[in-house]
Scaffold this motif. Sequence first.
Motif, PDB file in Angstrom:
ATOM      1  N   PRO A  60     -15.863 -74.265  27.801  1.00 41.79           N
ATOM      2  CA  PRO A  60     -17.048 -74.176  28.942  1.00 41.79           C
ATOM      3  C   PRO A  60     -16.576 -73.359  30.003  1.00 41.79           C
ATOM      4  CG  PRO A  60     -15.838 -76.188  28.886  1.00 41.79           C
ATOM      5  CD  PRO A  60     -15.352 -75.428  27.685  1.00 41.79           C
ATOM      6  N   ALA A  61     -17.534 -73.237  30.946  1.00 44.00           N
ATOM      7  CA  ALA A  61     -17.301 -72.555  32.273  1.00 44.00           C
ATOM      8  C   ALA A  61     -16.483 -73.353  33.292  1.00 44.00           C
ATOM      9  CB  ALA A  61     -18.541 -71.923  32.903  1.00 44.00           C
ATOM     10  N   LEU A  62     -15.286 -72.643  33.839  1.00 44.55           N
ATOM     11  CA  LEU A  62     -14.751 -73.686  34.982  1.00 44.55           C
ATOM     12  C   LEU A  62     -15.833 -74.339  35.978  1.00 44.55           C
ATOM     13  CD1 LEU A  62     -11.600 -74.190  35.648  1.00 44.55           C
ATOM     14  CD2 LEU A  62     -11.905 -72.619  37.171  1.00 44.55           C
TER      15      LEU A  62
ATOM     16  N   ARG B 219       2.449 -70.216  33.155  1.00 39.05           N
ATOM     17  CA  ARG B 219       2.444 -71.461  32.224  1.00 39.05           C
ATOM     18  C   ARG B 219       2.436 -72.519  32.983  1.00 39.05           C
ATOM     19  NH1 ARG B 219       7.536 -70.099  28.419  1.00 39.05           N
ATOM     20  NH2 ARG B 219       8.766 -69.886  30.353  1.00 39.05           N
ATOM     21  N   VAL B 220       1.802 -73.584  32.841  1.00 40.13           N
ATOM     22  CA  VAL B 220       1.535 -74.821  33.492  1.00 40.13           C
ATOM     23  C   VAL B 220       1.822 -75.855  32.376  1.00 40.13           C
ATOM     24  CG1 VAL B 220       0.134 -76.202  34.698  1.00 40.13           C
ATOM     25  CG2 VAL B 220      -0.031 -73.742  34.983  1.00 40.13           C
ATOM     26  N   LEU B 221       2.947 -76.678  32.836  1.00 35.10           N
ATOM     27  CA  LEU B 221       3.263 -77.963  32.181  1.00 35.10           C
ATOM     28  C   LEU B 221       2.952 -79.050  33.255  1.00 35.10           C
ATOM     29  CD1 LEU B 221       4.260 -79.038  29.441  1.00 35.10           C
ATOM     30  CD2 LEU B 221       6.668 -78.774  30.551  1.00 35.10           C
ATOM     31  N   ILE B 222       2.291 -80.111  32.626  1.00 32.25           N
ATOM     32  CA  ILE B 222       1.914 -81.381  33.443  1.00 32.25           C
ATOM     33  C   ILE B 222       1.971 -82.533  32.356  1.00 32.25           C
ATOM     34  CG2 ILE B 222       0.001 -80.203  34.661  1.00 32.25           C
ATOM     35  CD1 ILE B 222      -2.325 -81.049  33.083  1.00 32.25           C
ATOM     36  N   ASP B 223       2.478 -83.608  33.149  1.00 29.82           N
ATOM     37  CA  ASP B 223       2.846 -84.677  32.375  1.00 29.82           C
ATOM     38  C   ASP B 223       1.446 -85.310  32.245  1.00 29.82           C
ATOM     39  OD1 ASP B 223       4.973 -87.021  31.728  1.00 29.82           O
ATOM     40  OD2 ASP B 223       3.139 -88.099  32.592  1.00 29.82           O
ATOM     41  N   GLN B 224       1.299 -85.989  31.074  1.00 33.27           N
ATOM     42  CA  GLN B 224      -0.173 -86.348  30.597  1.00 33.27           C
ATOM     43  C   GLN B 224      -0.616 -87.595  31.507  1.00 33.27           C
ATOM     44  OE1 GLN B 224      -0.611 -89.741  28.784  1.00 33.27           O
ATOM     45  NE2 GLN B 224      -2.740 -89.707  28.268  1.00 33.27           N
ATOM     46  N   LEU B 225       0.367 -88.553  31.727  1.00 31.08           N
ATOM     47  CA  LEU B 225      -0.219 -89.975  32.363  1.00 31.08           C
ATOM     48  C   LEU B 225      -0.664 -89.638  33.641  1.00 31.08           C
ATOM     49  CD1 LEU B 225       0.043 -92.959  32.167  1.00 31.08           C
ATOM     50  CD2 LEU B 225       2.104 -93.126  33.257  1.00 31.08           C
ATOM     51  N   SER B 226      -0.336 -88.710  34.681  1.00 28.84           N
ATOM     52  CA  SER B 226      -0.793 -88.706  35.965  1.00 28.84           C
ATOM     53  C   SER B 226      -1.580 -87.467  36.421  1.00 28.84           C
ATOM     54  CB  SER B 226       0.329 -88.984  36.976  1.00 28.84           C
ATOM     55  OG  SER B 226       0.860 -90.493  36.527  1.00 28.84           O
ATOM     56  N   ALA B 227      -1.795 -86.408  35.414  1.00 25.56           N
ATOM     57  CA  ALA B 227      -2.131 -84.989  35.692  1.00 25.56           C
ATOM     58  C   ALA B 227      -3.695 -85.078  35.338  1.00 25.56           C
ATOM     59  CB  ALA B 227      -1.321 -84.070  34.998  1.00 25.56           C
ATOM     60  N   ILE B 228      -4.160 -83.776  35.127  1.00 23.99           N
ATOM     61  CA  ILE B 228      -5.584 -83.541  35.050  1.00 23.99           C
ATOM     62  C   ILE B 228      -5.860 -84.406  33.590  1.00 23.99           C
ATOM     63  CG2 ILE B 228      -7.400 -81.928  34.439  1.00 23.99           C
ATOM     64  CD1 ILE B 228      -5.469 -79.969  35.844  1.00 23.99           C
ATOM     65  N   SER B 229      -6.987 -85.415  34.025  1.00 20.81           N
ATOM     66  CA  SER B 229      -7.520 -86.029  32.661  1.00 20.81           C
ATOM     67  C   SER B 229      -9.207 -85.650  32.446  1.00 20.81           C
ATOM     68  CB  SER B 229      -7.315 -87.579  32.935  1.00 20.81           C
ATOM     69  OG  SER B 229      -8.170 -87.897  34.029  1.00 20.81           O
ATOM     70  N   ASP B 230      -9.399 -84.537  33.301  1.00 19.11           N
ATOM     71  CA  ASP B 230     -10.914 -84.104  33.098  1.00 19.11           C
ATOM     72  C   ASP B 230     -11.002 -83.430  31.849  1.00 19.11           C
ATOM     73  OD1 ASP B 230     -13.286 -82.668  33.228  1.00 19.11           O
ATOM     74  OD2 ASP B 230     -13.582 -82.727  35.317  1.00 19.11           O
ATOM     75  N   VAL B 231     -11.726 -83.742  31.044  1.00 19.89           N
ATOM     76  CA  VAL B 231     -11.762 -82.953  29.499  1.00 19.89           C
ATOM     77  C   VAL B 231     -12.285 -81.897  29.703  1.00 19.89           C
ATOM     78  CG1 VAL B 231     -12.672 -82.979  27.349  1.00 19.89           C
ATOM     79  CG2 VAL B 231     -11.435 -85.246  28.158  1.00 19.89           C
TER      80      VAL B 231
ATOM     81  N   MET C  97     -12.509 -79.880  32.421  1.00 17.21           N
ATOM     82  CA  MET C  97     -11.709 -79.131  33.098  1.00 17.21           C
ATOM     83  C   MET C  97     -10.713 -78.324  32.250  1.00 17.21           C
ATOM     84  SD  MET C  97     -10.542 -77.462  35.970  1.00 17.21           S
ATOM     85  CE  MET C  97     -11.208 -78.186  37.618  1.00 17.21           C
ATOM     86  N   LEU C  98      -9.941 -79.294  31.453  1.00 16.23           N
ATOM     87  CA  LEU C  98      -9.184 -78.957  30.409  1.00 16.23           C
ATOM     88  C   LEU C  98      -9.318 -78.104  29.353  1.00 16.23           C
ATOM     89  CD1 LEU C  98      -7.086 -82.440  30.360  1.00 16.23           C
ATOM     90  CD2 LEU C  98      -6.235 -80.329  31.387  1.00 16.23           C
ATOM     91  N   SER C  99     -10.878 -78.235  29.140  1.00 11.58           N
ATOM     92  CA  SER C  99     -11.133 -77.359  27.946  1.00 11.58           C
ATOM     93  C   SER C  99     -11.609 -76.109  28.564  1.00 11.58           C
ATOM     94  CB  SER C  99     -12.562 -77.998  27.447  1.00 11.58           C
ATOM     95  OG  SER C  99     -12.327 -79.110  26.861  1.00 11.58           O
ATOM     96  N   ALA C 100     -11.960 -76.018  29.847  1.00 12.50           N
ATOM     97  CA  ALA C 100     -12.335 -74.703  30.221  1.00 12.50           C
ATOM     98  C   ALA C 100     -10.780 -73.959  30.788  1.00 12.50           C
ATOM     99  CB  ALA C 100     -13.029 -74.938  31.813  1.00 12.50           C
ATOM    100  N   LEU C 101      -9.963 -74.567  31.082  1.00 10.12           N
ATOM    101  CA  LEU C 101      -8.614 -73.828  31.348  1.00 10.12           C
ATOM    102  C   LEU C 101      -7.844 -73.414  30.051  1.00 10.12           C
ATOM    103  CD1 LEU C 101      -7.108 -76.313  34.224  1.00 10.12           C
ATOM    104  CD2 LEU C 101      -7.931 -73.793  34.222  1.00 10.12           C
ATOM    105  N   SER C 102      -8.145 -73.974  29.052  1.00  8.75           N
ATOM    106  CA  SER C 102      -7.499 -73.749  27.702  1.00  8.75           C
ATOM    107  C   SER C 102      -8.011 -72.420  27.205  1.00  8.75           C
ATOM    108  CB  SER C 102      -7.804 -74.891  26.809  1.00  8.75           C
ATOM    109  OG  SER C 102      -9.257 -74.737  26.290  1.00  8.75           O
TER     110      SER C 102
END
Length: 657
Positions: free
Chosen positions: A269-271, A131-143, A145-150
């Motif tokens: 998408p693919a990572l 489980r990974v919990l990141i704050d929105q303001l300063s963490a991954i903002s690459d949509v 990348m986030l779509s692939a990880l989701s």
Amino acid sequence: MSFFVRLSLVLALLLAGGCASLSQQQRDQAQGIAVAARSTEVNCDRADRCALDSPLRALGGQAMAESTAQAPRHYATILDEGELSLVARLNLIRSATRSVDLQTYIFDTDDSARMVIDELLAAAARGVKVRVLIDQLSAISDVHMLSALSGAHANFELRVYNPTFGKAKLNYLDYAGSVLCCFRRFNQRMHNKLLVIDDVLGVVGGRNYQDDYYDWDREYNFRDRDVIVAGPEVREMAANFQAFWVARRSVPAERLNDVGKALLRGGVPALPEASFLHPERIEWVDEEAADPDFINQAFVATALPVQSVSYVADLPRKHRRERAEEPLAGQHLTEPRLDALIASAQSEVLLQTPYLVLSKPAQKLFKNLRKRDQPPRVVVSTNSLAATDNPIVYALSYKYKRRNLRELGFNIYEYKPFPLDAPIDYRQLLPPALDGLPPVPERNRMIGGSAAGSNVRGSGSGRKPSVNGSEVERDVLRTETRPSFLGTRAVNRPLPVTRKGARMGLHAKSMVVDRRIAVIGTHNFDPRSENYNTEGAVIIDDPRFAEALAQSILRDVHPDNSWVVAPRQKPPVLSGLNYSIGKASEALPVLDFWPWRYATDYEFKPGPDCPQPLRRQDPGFHACYSAVGDFPEVDVGPKWLLVRMLTAFGAGLVPIL
């Protein structure tokens, strides 16, 4: 069209741009796409999930086996060196047999962060619940990348804390809209940094997931600190993580507006392919993380059995608005514990913070210490203007130097941008063609002294070569304050300095009270940590561990690494008038333009008559120290004027800085 009508239209457009969102049905559909795409294949059928046989993981098991309900057993290791801290994280993730919980404020996609992402996904594929919990303001903002990880794996979940307007990636309209509609909520961030392995090992400290926290940036790196804790108290860390994980503000990545739209539009998408800036460095660290002898030497042999350990951390309810009659009931947990420790000091407080900005309650706390018949000595290790990643915050520290020295009695040491004896391998930061250093006989050898009880590699004087070895490899948003409503880029950056080379800035948040109680965590001891961010810290009541941490902080305040802040020598005439005018000017919320400040920075000048560094209160101080100016090593330019302006006008910014 009148001005007010035009302004209303602009505000409406800003808010409309920020608030456009998916419907509940669309969010459910996007989440369904991500869940359906997640692989359920597990590449291990062993009970231990094919975990790496790690001496560090075994230390966690040992601590639990030795513990009873009446007598818990703990071990603690200070992580002073950045790259070693990354090695520890990689090894711990590989050694997980059941679960990995990771909580952080900043999570980049650079070399170090990508190594961690790949290890987390590999652990999930082994059957470990990640489980990974990141704050929105300063963490991954690459949509992408986030779509692939989701949709990566059924054992891997990613959530984003407090996403402004329900998005991962913000634009100018979002920042402006956040100021107009929800400034306080926008600034309420999850600043906790925590890694929990199998509920028996935990890592807590100041480091985020970005190259400059692991000594991997050739322009600027953070001097930071973590602690590995093995034992039953890690269950409290796991419980605190769980509270954040189930909080209303923790949103699955696939349910964010922009990520959800991407999933609805094109599926999972693919990572993205890993494109490492320095593959040879990746190979080096990968080998260290897999080497049991190295892990034992670096982290187990340096671990100390400690008497009492407690993990104190805020909960998400700190960000709620309670009823008027109970405005703060149960909300603030970290700050009161730390304040109580400071108030209990009898002889000494060693405080290390990157941002020396004190709230009114903090000022009162230290003033009360100062009023005692025998007040404890307070030593503060903090950043100079040349070293800080946040010059706006430094301006407020500069404004109140007189108060901090004279009224609060602080002994302040400002970290140099080019420390000569920092816990870092300088060869990592200099291109081979420029470093001018002989070959290293051991791949793990470090230039620099060692702090007792920590796992700093090697030994020696640690003299850093003065060469033009700096190169800016990528444009990084370094400050934790991050972008403002003025734009989507960071408004704070380290200022230009007079020398080239890989410089450092202090980021560690630590404290030692009476050489008995040690604190390592995320709390900056500033108003932002008190009022806006959630924070966490490990408190260890053990003289041996406290002395080890004290020696680490004292290393940072050594003349090789810091300047001393001290009162100027009194001018022969009108010294009293100058002091009075300066004090009155300091008290003004605006127009604090008095140029002759009470204190400045000093450099130690060793010699036959000055064999050892002196305290600023010593009668011989000025004979052994020379003034180097208010802003030593800063390349004076337009941004230097910013500090002067904020000194004059920035007092009102204290509560949010």
